[in-house]
Design a protein around this motif. Structure first.
Motif, PDB file in Angstrom:
ATOM      1  N   ASP A   1       0.874  -1.260   0.018  1.00  0.00           N
ATOM      2  CA  ASP A   1       0.085   0.120  -0.085  1.00  0.00           C
ATOM      3  C   ASP A   1       1.069   1.227  -0.302  1.00  0.00           C
ATOM      4  OD1 ASP A   1      -2.351   1.535  -0.248  1.00  0.00           O
ATOM      5  OD2 ASP A   1      -3.443   0.400   1.488  1.00  0.00           O
ATOM      6  N   TRP A   2       0.323   2.395  -0.248  1.00  0.00           N
ATOM      7  CA  TRP A   2       0.957   3.647  -0.257  1.00  0.00           C
ATOM      8  C   TRP A   2       0.643   4.754   0.697  1.00  0.00           C
ATOM      9  CZ3 TRP A   2      -0.285   0.200  -4.142  1.00  0.00           C
ATOM     10  CH2 TRP A   2       0.516   0.015  -4.955  1.00  0.00           C
ATOM     11  N   SER A   3       1.625   5.452   1.059  1.00  0.00           N
ATOM     12  CA  SER A   3       1.376   6.404   2.127  1.00  0.00           C
ATOM     13  C   SER A   3       0.508   7.446   1.764  1.00  0.00           C
ATOM     14  CB  SER A   3       2.883   7.181   2.710  1.00  0.00           C
ATOM     15  OG  SER A   3       3.533   7.665   1.501  1.00  0.00           O
ATOM     16  N   LEU A   4       0.013   8.249   2.521  1.00  0.00           N
ATOM     17  CA  LEU A   4      -1.123   9.343   2.449  1.00  0.00           C
ATOM     18  C   LEU A   4      -0.531  10.375   1.325  1.00  0.00           C
ATOM     19  CD1 LEU A   4      -2.757   9.785   5.892  1.00  0.00           C
ATOM     20  CD2 LEU A   4      -3.502   8.343   4.041  1.00  0.00           C
ATOM     21  N   ASP A   5       0.842  10.605   1.394  1.00  0.00           N
ATOM     22  CA  ASP A   5       1.315  11.517   0.510  1.00  0.00           C
ATOM     23  C   ASP A   5       2.014  10.937  -0.780  1.00  0.00           C
ATOM     24  OD1 ASP A   5       3.812  10.237   1.410  1.00  0.00           O
ATOM     25  OD2 ASP A   5       4.762  12.046   2.306  1.00  0.00           O
ATOM     26  N   GLN A   6       1.711   9.501  -0.743  1.00  0.00           N
ATOM     27  CA  GLN A   6       2.007   8.857  -1.891  1.00  0.00           C
ATOM     28  C   GLN A   6       3.766   8.884  -2.290  1.00  0.00           C
ATOM     29  OE1 GLN A   6      -0.155  10.487  -5.444  1.00  0.00           O
ATOM     30  NE2 GLN A   6      -1.788   9.906  -4.457  1.00  0.00           N
TER      31      GLN A   6
ATOM     32  N   VAL B   1     -11.922   3.485  13.332  1.00  0.00           N
ATOM     33  CA  VAL B   1     -10.994   4.456  11.949  1.00  0.00           C
ATOM     34  C   VAL B   1     -11.824   4.115  10.777  1.00  0.00           C
ATOM     35  CG1 VAL B   1      -8.759   3.981  13.151  1.00  0.00           C
ATOM     36  CG2 VAL B   1      -9.458   2.273  11.753  1.00  0.00           C
ATOM     37  N   LYS B   2     -11.229   4.796   9.669  1.00  0.00           N
ATOM     38  CA  LYS B   2     -11.670   4.536   8.139  1.00  0.00           C
ATOM     39  C   LYS B   2     -10.663   4.362   7.181  1.00  0.00           C
ATOM     40  CE  LYS B   2     -16.146   7.281   8.949  1.00  0.00           C
ATOM     41  NZ  LYS B   2     -16.627   8.249   8.625  1.00  0.00           N
ATOM     42  N   GLY B   3     -10.984   3.402   6.191  1.00  0.00           N
ATOM     43  CA  GLY B   3      -9.954   3.347   5.258  1.00  0.00           C
ATOM     44  C   GLY B   3     -10.263   4.400   4.130  1.00  0.00           C
TER      45      GLY B   3
ATOM     46  N   LEU C   1      -3.903   0.170   4.351  1.00  0.00           N
ATOM     47  CA  LEU C   1      -3.526   1.439   5.160  1.00  0.00           C
ATOM     48  C   LEU C   1      -4.871   2.364   5.285  1.00  0.00           C
ATOM     49  CD1 LEU C   1      -0.278   3.274   5.051  1.00  0.00           C
ATOM     50  CD2 LEU C   1      -2.221   4.938   4.049  1.00  0.00           C
ATOM     51  N   ASP C   2      -5.021   2.860   6.696  1.00  0.00           N
ATOM     52  CA  ASP C   2      -6.391   3.561   6.824  1.00  0.00           C
ATOM     53  C   ASP C   2      -5.870   5.064   6.626  1.00  0.00           C
ATOM     54  OD1 ASP C   2      -4.830   4.826   9.079  1.00  0.00           O
ATOM     55  OD2 ASP C   2      -5.700   3.393  10.398  1.00  0.00           O
ATOM     56  N   ALA C   3      -7.215   6.039   6.635  1.00  0.00           N
ATOM     57  CA  ALA C   3      -7.223   7.332   6.351  1.00  0.00           C
ATOM     58  C   ALA C   3      -6.275   8.101   7.358  1.00  0.00           C
ATOM     59  CB  ALA C   3      -8.523   7.759   6.426  1.00  0.00           C
ATOM     60  N   ASP C   4      -5.633   7.555   8.393  1.00  0.00           N
ATOM     61  CA  ASP C   4      -4.915   8.102   9.286  1.00  0.00           C
ATOM     62  C   ASP C   4      -3.142   7.734   9.017  1.00  0.00           C
ATOM     63  OD1 ASP C   4      -6.946   9.238  10.937  1.00  0.00           O
ATOM     64  OD2 ASP C   4      -7.106   7.458  12.143  1.00  0.00           O
TER      65      ASP C   4
ATOM     66  N   ASP D   1     -19.079   3.835   4.391  1.00  0.00           N
ATOM     67  CA  ASP D   1     -18.057   4.984   4.788  1.00  0.00           C
ATOM     68  C   ASP D   1     -16.510   4.525   5.045  1.00  0.00           C
ATOM     69  OD1 ASP D   1     -18.694   3.546   7.027  1.00  0.00           O
ATOM     70  OD2 ASP D   1     -19.175   5.208   8.243  1.00  0.00           O
ATOM     71  N   TYR D   2     -16.557   3.344   4.555  1.00  0.00           N
ATOM     72  CA  TYR D   2     -14.958   2.639   4.775  1.00  0.00           C
ATOM     73  C   TYR D   2     -14.725   2.504   6.184  1.00  0.00           C
ATOM     74  CZ  TYR D   2     -14.173   3.133  -0.279  1.00  0.00           C
ATOM     75  OH  TYR D   2     -14.460   3.111  -1.791  1.00  0.00           O
ATOM     76  N   SER D   3     -15.880   2.139   7.051  1.00  0.00           N
ATOM     77  CA  SER D   3     -15.435   1.891   8.455  1.00  0.00           C
ATOM     78  C   SER D   3     -15.305   0.347   8.850  1.00  0.00           C
ATOM     79  CB  SER D   3     -16.329   2.595   9.317  1.00  0.00           C
ATOM     80  OG  SER D   3     -17.790   2.366   9.174  1.00  0.00           O
ATOM     81  N   ASP D   4     -15.783  -0.365   8.036  1.00  0.00           N
ATOM     82  CA  ASP D   4     -15.680  -1.832   8.147  1.00  0.00           C
ATOM     83  C   ASP D   4     -14.382  -2.502   7.437  1.00  0.00           C
ATOM     84  OD1 ASP D   4     -18.409  -1.556   9.122  1.00  0.00           O
ATOM     85  OD2 ASP D   4     -19.227  -2.326   6.842  1.00  0.00           O
TER      86      ASP D   4
END
Length: 297
Positions: A155-160, A287-289, A206-209, A252-255
């Motif tokens: 997977d890729w980090s939030l800042d890519q 948390v959300k994905g 990776l999650d949204a955090d 909402d990507y929480s599962d």
């Protein structure tokens, strides 16, 4: 802390469940049965499952922007037309290694497909016969990494700028610097080293955090890891020891959906874990994905 609930949601007799991907457009969960040679789509709202058979092991299936899917069947990356169940070969890998097969695959934010190989015989010999490849929208195939035992989670980090990657037998979660423009990797380092009893790191998301969720094969758990500190924040226990991969989904990507395997379990182990091979849904994580990416080709 909210209370975490784990439930078995779907099990179409899966031998080696893998590669869950949430399809936003249809609100369905896509996953594969590698050894059962099937691609499954399951709707949580109707509990209906649709399946397409493949003529060899299927390591992954990912959505394609132009419609249908791209799957790793044997040593070929193939386009899958879901309505006709026809497949068309896009690229072949490891043609000089007939004992290899494609394993995990994921699409990066730029629309490239990254997928790796491993040996078909589960000898776990550590002779690193596998590689990691990327396939671009114009079907250019590039070998990014050689000397891999079992190419797995990505997977890729939030800042890519970082790609997280697992070669299962190294017993670590690694990170690379990732150039989203060129798709090149560099500066490999260890983010988290598995502890005694945690099993083999397998698929991850990776999650949204910006934190990692790593399924642990033979560990019956998913680890939540902060890649910035290398600290394990949480452990989610599953009623199946061979947990294989995970992704976030739902409206909402929480599962958190977690796949598992029944293959390789003894009769007594199957009695103890009747839901082995099932896909589980974990709720209450707080948390959300993030949405998955589709192959641009």
């Amino acid at each position: 802390m909210s209370s975490v609930k784990v439930e078995c949601v779907v099990n179409p007799g899966t031998l080696l469940g893998e590669g869950p991907v949430w399809e936003e457009s249809d609100q369905k969960l896509l996953f594969v049965d590698i050894a059962g040679q099937k691609i499954h789509r399951w709707s949580p709202s109707t509990n209906q499952i649709e399946s397409v058979g493949t003529d060899d092991t299927v390591g992954f299936a990912v959505p394609r922007r132009s419609g249908g899917y791209v799957a790793g069947v044997g040593r070929s990356m193939v386009a899958v037309d879901w309505s006709t169940q026809k497949t068309t070969t896009l690229a072949k890998v490891d043609e000089d290694k007939p004992n290899n097969r494609l394993n995990d695959g994921k699409v990066d934010p730029a629309g490239r497909l990254l997928a790796g190989t491993m040996s078909k015989d589960d000898s776990f010999g550590g002779n690193k016969p596998g590689s990691l490849f990327s396939l671009t929208s114009d079907l250019t195939l590039t070998k990014l990494q050689g000397q891999v035992d079992i190419s797995n989670g990505m997977d890729w980090s939030l800042d890519q700028s970082t790609m997280f990657y697992i070669d299962s037998l190294s017993l670590s979660v690694d990170a690379f610097d990732y150039d989203m423009v060129t798709g090149q990797l560099g500066n490999r380092r260890v983010v988290y080293r598995m502890k005694e009893g945690e099993g083999l790191p397998d698929g991850m998301t990776l999650d949204a955090d910006g934190r990692l969720w790593v399924a642990c094969y033979n560990g019956g758990r998913v680890l939540n890891i902060d890649p910035a500190t290398g600290v394990r924040l949480q452990t989610i226990s599953l009623p199946a020891t061979k947990t294989t991969s995970c992704c976030f989904g739902g409206p909402d990507y929480s599962d958190l959906y977690v796949t598992s395997a029944s293959l390789g379990l003894s009769q007594s182990e199957i009695k103890q874990q009747p839901d082995a091979g099932a896909t589980f849904r974990v709720r209450g994580l707080g948390v959300k994905g993030r949405p998955s990416h589709s192959f641009a080709g």
